[in-house]
Design a protein around this motif. Structure first.
Motif, mmCIF file in Angstrom:
data_model
loop_
_atom_site.group_PDB
_atom_site.id
_atom_site.type_symbol
_atom_site.label_atom_id
_atom_site.label_comp_id
_atom_site.label_asym_id
_atom_site.label_seq_id
_atom_site.Cartn_x
_atom_site.Cartn_y
_atom_site.Cartn_z
ATOM 1 N N SER A 1 0.527 -1.206 -0.259
ATOM 2 C CA SER A 1 -0.182 0.042 -0.176
ATOM 3 C C SER A 1 0.727 1.059 0.090
ATOM 4 C CB SER A 1 -0.806 -0.306 1.355
ATOM 5 O OG SER A 1 -2.090 0.468 1.391
ATOM 6 N N LYS B 1 1.227 4.700 -3.126
ATOM 7 C CA LYS B 1 1.117 5.813 -2.337
ATOM 8 C C LYS B 1 1.852 6.479 -3.578
ATOM 9 C CE LYS B 1 -1.701 4.565 2.081
ATOM 10 N NZ LYS B 1 -2.148 5.388 3.472
ATOM 11 N N ILE C 1 -5.690 5.147 -6.117
ATOM 12 C CA ILE C 1 -5.267 3.710 -4.827
ATOM 13 C C ILE C 1 -6.187 2.328 -4.550
ATOM 14 C CG2 ILE C 1 -4.072 2.769 -2.665
ATOM 15 C CD1 ILE C 1 -3.013 5.999 -2.282
ATOM 16 N N ASN D 1 -8.447 -0.295 -2.953
ATOM 17 C CA ASN D 1 -8.876 -0.962 -1.892
ATOM 18 C C ASN D 1 -7.906 -2.363 -1.636
ATOM 19 O OD1 ASN D 1 -9.723 -1.854 0.379
ATOM 20 N ND2 ASN D 1 -12.003 -1.581 -0.187
ATOM 21 N N LEU D 2 -7.704 -2.241 -0.513
ATOM 22 C CA LEU D 2 -6.097 -3.281 -0.932
ATOM 23 C C LEU D 2 -6.927 -4.100 0.779
ATOM 24 C CD1 LEU D 2 -2.568 -2.354 -1.703
ATOM 25 C CD2 LEU D 2 -4.701 -2.949 -2.929
#
Length: 498
Positions: A242, A246, A257, A259-260
Motif C-alpha cells: 500500500s 501511495k 489507490i 482498496n487493499l
C-alpha cells in the motif's frame, strides 16, 4: 446422450447428463482417445476439443511418409509449448505442462509486456491474448504505455524516499523490515508488472499465492516442513504494498489507490494481553529472588540480581521493555509523594511515544536503590594508556540495565510453569507492564490517570485490560431494582396474614 461430430466426423463431442461437461473422443493409432474439455458450453468445448485433436494428431504423426498439414499463417507453433499468433506479433507460452498460458508482445520502442491469460485451453488463451494485444496497441498509440511505470520502479522510489524522510523518526530495523518484504516477497511476485495494473483483485491473488504451498517444495528432500505465513505477516506485506502504491500515486503514476483491505477477514475478537495474576506475580518474584540468592553458577549472580530488580521495577512502574532498555540513572529521581507521603520514583521516560513521565509505586524504590549501589564492571584507561576492567558504582549517565537476560527470564518462567497463560499465550517481559495496569485497575485506580501514567490511551486500556477484570463491574450500578409501590406492599402483607 447428446452427441456432436466435428472435424469431418473424426472428432466426437458428447455429455452423459444435461448440464454436464462435454467430453471429446477420437480414434487414433488403433486406440480410442478420450478427454474432458472441462467446459459446459458447446462452443467453448468445440474449441478445446479441436485444439486437443490437432495437438494429438500433430504429436503422433511420423516425420516422413505423410504430408504435413497446412498451417494457418496467423498461428505458428514450435516444440517448446510456445505459439505465435497475429503473424508472430504475440507469443503464447506456458511454463509447466497443463499450466495456464501466458502471452507476451513488444510495443512502442521495444517495450516487452507480459500477461497471464489464466486459461489452460489454448483456444481460449488465444482469444484472451488477441484482446489484450489490441488493448495494449491502442495504449501504445496514445502514448500511455511508454509513460507507465513498473512496480519495481515504484518500489525503488519508495525505498529511497522512506529511508530519507523517516531518518531519526523510525528505527533502522523498522525501515529494513520494509526493504526485506519488498526484496523477498513483493518484487518476485509483481516484478516488472505495470503499477497501474495492480488492483484489489491482484492483491487478493497475492494473498492466495502466499498462503499456497509452492509447487517445487518437497518435504521429502530434507527441506523443512512448509508452514503458511501468519496473518500478521501477510498484513505487513500488504501494508508495504500500500505504501508503494501511495508513492506511485503521489508521483502521478496511477490515478487512484486500490482498496487493499482483506475482503474475507472477520472482525477479530478482542482478547486480553497475557499478564500475571497477583498469585502468579508473587510466585514469579519469589522465584527471581531465590535465583538471585542461589544462582546456578557464581558468575551469573550479578545478572540474577539485576533480573530480580528488573521484575520488581517493571511491575511497579508499568514501563515498556524498550523504555527500560534506554533508561539511565539520571532519568530517575526518588521523591516523596505529596498525597500518600510514601517515597516513589519520578521517571523521565524516553520511548516510542517520545519523552513522557511516570510515577511509580512505592515498591519500586528499594529495587532502584539496590541498582544504584550495585557495582558493575567498567572499562578504564590507566596512565600508561592501557585499558582494564574494574568494579565501580554506576554513573548518572549509565544505562540501568546494560545487559539482556531474556534467556534467564524465560527459563525461570518455564521452570515455574508461568511461561503460558490459560489461553496458551506466551508471557514475556511485556507481561509485567500488563500486570501493572491490571493491578491498578483491581485496586480501583482512575482509568484516565493510569493511561496517562503508562503513556497510552483510555481506549486501549478499556479494550485490552478492563474488559476481562471482574472487579471493573460495579454491582451497585448493575443489580438495580425498582422499589415496589405501596399498593403492592399492602397486598403482599394481606396475603401473608391470610
Amino acid at each position: 446422450m447428446e452427441t456432436h461430430k466435428i472435424q469431418e466426423g473424426k472428432l466426437r463431442l458428447y455429455r452423459r447428463t444435461d448440464g454436464g461437461t462435454w467430453q471429446c473422443a477420437t480414434y487414433w493409432k488403433g486406440k480410442e482417445q478420450r478427454k474432458s474439455t472441462g467446459e459446459k458450453e458447446l462452443d467453448h468445448a468445440k474449441a478445446v476439443a479441436e485444439a486437443w485433436y490437432l495437438e494429438l494428431t500433430g504429436k503422433n504423426r511420423p516425420a516422413s511418409g505423410r504430408t504435413k498439414p497446412t498451417q494457418n499463417p496467423r498461428t505458428q507453433t514450435n516444440s517448446n509449448e510456445t505459439h505465435k499468433i497475429l503473424n508472430g506479433k504475440v507469443q503464447l507460452f506456458r511454463r509447466t505442462e497443463d499450466g495456464a498460458w501466458h502471452c507476451s508482445a513488444s510495443f512502442g520502442n521495444s517495450i516487452q509486456r507480459r500477461k497471464s491469460t489464466k486459461e489452460t485451453s489454448l483456444a481460449l488463451a488465444k482469444e484472451v491474448a488477441e484482446d489484450w494485444y489490441l488493448e495494449m496497441k491502442g495504449k501504445a498509440r496514445a502514448g500511455e504505455l511508454e509513460q507507465e511505470k513498473s512496480f519495481a520502479e515504484a518500489a525503488e522510489k519508495f525505498s529511497e524516499e522512506y529511508e530519507a524522510v523517516t531518518k531519526g523518526h523510525r528505527s533502522p530495523k523498522w525501515v529494513q523490515g520494509h526493504k526485506d518484504r519488498i526484496r523477498l516477497h513483493l518484487l518476485p511476485y509483481f516484478g516488472t508488472k505495470p503499477v497501474s495494473e495492480i488492483s484489489a483483485g491482484v492483491a487478493q491473488e497475492y494473498r492466495a499465492h502466499r498462503m499456497t504451498q509452492p509447487e517445487d517444495w518437497n518435504d521429502e528432500d530434507g527441506q523443512k516442513l512448509w508452514k503458511y505465513p501468519a496473518r500478521n505477516t501477510i498484513h505487513n506485506e500488504i501494508v508495504t504494498l500500500s505504501m508503494i502504491l501511495k508513492t506511485a500515486h503521489r508521483h502521478g503514476w496511477i490515478e487512484q489507490i486500490p482498496n487493499l483491505s482483506d475482503p474475507y477477514r472477520r472482525q477479530s475478537k478482542v482478547e486480553h494481553r497475557p499478564w500475571f495474576t497477583p498469585n502468579e506475580y508473587k510466585q514469579l518474584y519469589k522465584a527471581t529472588r531465590e535465583n538471585a540468592e542461589n544462582p546456578k553458577s557464581p558468575r551469573y549472580k550479578w545478572h540474577a540480581e539485576q533480573l530480580h530488580d528488573f521484575v520488581l521495577l517493571m511491575a511497579n512502574t508499568g514501563l515498556r521493555p524498550d523504555e527500560v532498555k534506554h533508561l539511565q540513572f539520571r532519568d530517575v529521581e526518588i521523591v516523596v509523594d505529596d498525597w500518600s507521603g510514601d517515597r516513589i520514583l519520578e521517571i523521565e521516560v524516553h520511548g516510542k511515544r517520545g519523552v513522557g513521565y511516570c510515577k511509580s509505586m512505592p515498591g519500586a524504590v528499594h529495587p532502584f536503590e539496590r541498582l544504584l549501589s550495585r557495582e558493575r564492571l567498567k572499562t578504564v584507561t590507566t596512565e600508561d594508556g592501557e585499558t582494564t576492567e574494574k568494579l565501580a558504582t554506576p554513573e548518572p549517565n549509565d544505562i540501568i540495565f546494560p545487559n539482556e537476560f531474556k534467556k534467564m527470564f524465560n527459563n525461570l518462567l518455564a521452570e515455574n510453569d508461568l511461561k503460558f497463560d490459560r489461553h496458551g499465550k506466551p508471557r514475556t517481559a511485556y507481561s509485567l507492564r500488563h500486570s501493572y495496569i491490571c493491578f491498578r485497575l483491581l485496586e480501583g485506580a482512575d482509568i484516565y490517570q493510569i493511561a496517562k501514567n503508562c503513556r497510552t490511551s483510555v481506549e486501549m486500556i478499556e479494550k485490552h485490560y478492563a474488559a476481562h477484570l471482574k472487579d471493573m463491574i460495579d454491582t451497585s450500578l448493575v443489580n438495580v431494582r425498582r422499589e415496589k409501590s405501596r399498593r403492592t406492599v399492602n397486598e403482599d402483607s394481606k396475603e401473608l396474614r391470610e
